[in-house]
Design a protein around this motif. Structure first.
Motif, PDB file in Angstrom:
ATOM      1  N   SER A  33      -2.901   0.760  -4.025  1.00  0.00           N
ATOM      2  CA  SER A  33      -2.688  -0.580  -3.488  1.00  0.00           C
ATOM      3  C   SER A  33      -2.199  -1.492  -4.598  1.00  0.00           C
ATOM      4  N   GLY A  55      -3.921   7.543  -2.399  1.00  0.00           N
ATOM      5  CA  GLY A  55      -3.588   6.184  -2.004  1.00  0.00           C
ATOM      6  C   GLY A  55      -3.581   5.221  -3.174  1.00  0.00           C
ATOM      7  N   VAL A  82       0.861  -1.184   0.000  1.00  0.00           N
ATOM      8  CA  VAL A  82       0.000   0.000   0.000  1.00  0.00           C
ATOM      9  C   VAL A  82       0.898   1.234   0.000  1.00  0.00           C
TER      10      VAL A  82
END
Length: 270
Positions: free
Chosen positions: A64, A62, A21
């Protein structure tokens, strides 16, 4: 000036990770001295998540990556226009109160030597802008720019005792010195274009911003003995280097990690 930026960060893992992540603070700040023409951030094999602007006005995004992960490559490309505001951060929208930046961290811990340097530098000057310039000059003189003598974990006090360091150490020491006098200060990450003097430096750069009463936030680059001008691109800020880091990540698994970073910053118009 108009700059093109190419920035690639690659993490390689000795043993495949189950997942990874990433939290990215890799977006140019929005203020009167800087305009983004175009900008793209991508993580190879990654899934883009949510994004937001934090209290300091910085965009955070963000990502992932599903495993098995043997390599994570984060690429940045874009074009930014800058103007010289003599280091003053005009038109930057943020909600965090300046007094929040009086808080100490491990990296900016104020020991007796930093407090003494600040008191001596300030002298009997009461004007906050003059004090800020004096502090920056004192840090420049106390810490010689010497790559390889410190690392990411070196604190401001340690760099001052050593008398050597890099831009991160200059920024941390200036921040600690300013806070010791009750002046809010923070760490800034970004890019710096080569100057006409031809002196070599890393394109990825860091400096400090001090909050000066009556003016606002002003940048001070003690490593280069100046205030940021049109050669600088501002990305984000924080209490110290760890908080202002352009990339923060977590990988699930065990094994060694290797890091490779390449940054190219070119002027296309002046």
């Amino acid at each position: 000036m108009i700059f093109t930026v190419s920035h690639v960060t690659t993490y390689r893992y000795e043993v495949p990770m189950r997942s990874a992540v990433q939290s990215l603070r890799l977006f140019p700040s929005r203020f009167d001295g800087q305009r983004t023409i175009h900008w793209d951030v991508a993580v190879e094999g990654g899934v883009r998540g949510g994004s937001f602007r934090d209290g300091a006005g910085d965009k955070v995004e963000g990502w992932s990556i599903r495993g098995p992960v043997t390599e994570v490559s984060i690429s940045v490309s874009g074009q930014v226009e800058t103007i010289d505001n003599a280091g003053v951060l005009r038109g930057h929208r943020e909600v965090a109160h300046p007094l929040a930046y009086l808080r100490e961290t491990t990296a900016t811990w104020i020991d007796d030597s930093i407090a003494a340097l600040a008191i001596e530098a300030a002298g009997d000057v009461t004007d906050p802008l003059s004090r800020a310039h004096r502090l920056s000059r004192a840090v420049s003189e106390a810490i010689a720019y010497t790559p390889g003598r410190t690392d990411a974990q070196t604190t401001a006090a340690e760099a001052l005792a050593l008398g050597e360091g890099v831009c991160q150490d200059h920024a941390h020491a200036l921040i600690a010195a300013a806070r010791s006098l009750g002046m809010p200060a923070r760490y800034v990450s970004g890019y710096l274009h080569a100057r006409d003097d031809g002196e070599s430096h890393e394109a990825s750069h860091a400096w400090a911003e001090l909050h000066v009463a009556g003016i606002g936030w002003i940048g001070f680059d003690a490593a280069n003995r100046c205030c940021p001008d049109a050669n600088y691109i501002r990305l984000g800020s924080g209490l110290d280097a760890r908080e202002a880091a352009p990339i923060k990540g977590v990988a699930q698994g065990a094994g060694e990690e290797a890091l490779e970073v390449t940054v190219a910053l070119d002027a296309v118009q002046q």
